[in-house]
Scaffold this motif. Sequence first.
Motif, PDB file in Angstrom:
ATOM      1  N   PRO A   6      -0.366 -13.619  20.628  1.00 22.60           N
ATOM      2  CA  PRO A   6       0.624 -14.287  21.476  1.00 22.60           C
ATOM      3  C   PRO A   6      -0.038 -14.936  22.697  1.00 22.60           C
ATOM      4  CG  PRO A   6       1.396 -12.120  20.831  1.00 22.60           C
ATOM      5  CD  PRO A   6      -0.040 -12.207  20.397  1.00 22.60           C
ATOM      6  N   GLU A  40       5.158 -11.253  19.044  1.00 20.46           N
ATOM      7  CA  GLU A  40       5.635 -11.988  20.225  1.00 20.46           C
ATOM      8  C   GLU A  40       6.532 -11.112  21.100  1.00 20.46           C
ATOM      9  OE1 GLU A  40       5.093 -14.850  21.570  1.00 20.46           O
ATOM     10  OE2 GLU A  40       3.916 -15.909  20.061  1.00 20.46           O
ATOM     11  N   GLN A  43       4.578  -7.884  22.192  1.00 20.13           N
ATOM     12  CA  GLN A  43       3.301  -8.210  22.824  1.00 20.13           C
ATOM     13  C   GLN A  43       2.137  -7.371  22.307  1.00 20.13           C
ATOM     14  OE1 GLN A  43       2.587 -10.874  25.541  1.00 20.13           O
ATOM     15  NE2 GLN A  43       4.097 -11.430  23.978  1.00 20.13           N
TER      16      GLN A  43
END
Length: 287
Positions: A6, A40, A43
């Motif tokens: 990400p 995403e 994280q």
Amino acid sequence: MCTYVPENLEPSRPLVVALHGCKQQAEDYDNETGWIKFAERNQFALLLPQQQKANNMSKCFNWFELNDIERDKGEALSIRQMIKKMASDTDIDPEKVYITGLSAGGGMATVMLAVYPDMFAGGAIIAGIPYKCATNVGEALNECGVSIVPGQLAPMKDLSPDAWGNLVRNASSHNGPYPRISIWQGTSDTTVNPADQQELVDQWTNVLGVDQTPDIEDTINGHEHKLYKNDNGEPLIETILISGMGHGTPIDPGGGDDQCGEAASYILDVGTCSSYYIIKFWGLDFQ
């Protein structure tokens, strides 16, 4: 070595390693299974090793070849090297590395958990096989519950929990805690015998020092769910048996927090997003 990181991922975040199944490739196992969505949202970095046809014509990870399933050898070493490179490139937290896989990828995830238990905080095995059920092709096809011809499953060897556990304990010199494990299986799987799930439970409850009687039995979206806890009440193993599901990774397409995935070959819409529940079991939803 395929990766997804990400944007602006902070240092010391977790890493998830996801291993595709036979006749798949790494790019079939990211969005389709929901791992990019959760990378995403939660994280963490994502590593997707890619099997090569030069190693296996069906692009199966070789969970049954002795030179690929022992510490610092073959494919197991290759995946370890990928994890080391990922740690160097992204500054992930080495105490928060997790691994999952489907079918042959599930078998190789079991290998990695057995031979490198010091590297992983948790694992998830989907339609997988116990560690060292086989050490050659003949054993793999005849003793590990896999399909030799479509719809015809070979018998699954039935070892004692201690015998299964010894195979893992003898795989390394590790004397610390072993990773917690989530084990998924479909009741209508005609590629990997559903009996493999119980043998996996026998193996890993023995390794983790918990008995073979679940402490909690409930359901996830109507599917059988069991938790096995240690003496401190910590869940170390869970099993999910998806009623009516064939051979594949369970998903539940949609935009809800507990939904994920895109249906494809061996990626099955059964109304349950396995990646979401695996992340919960690992504790990554709270980090």
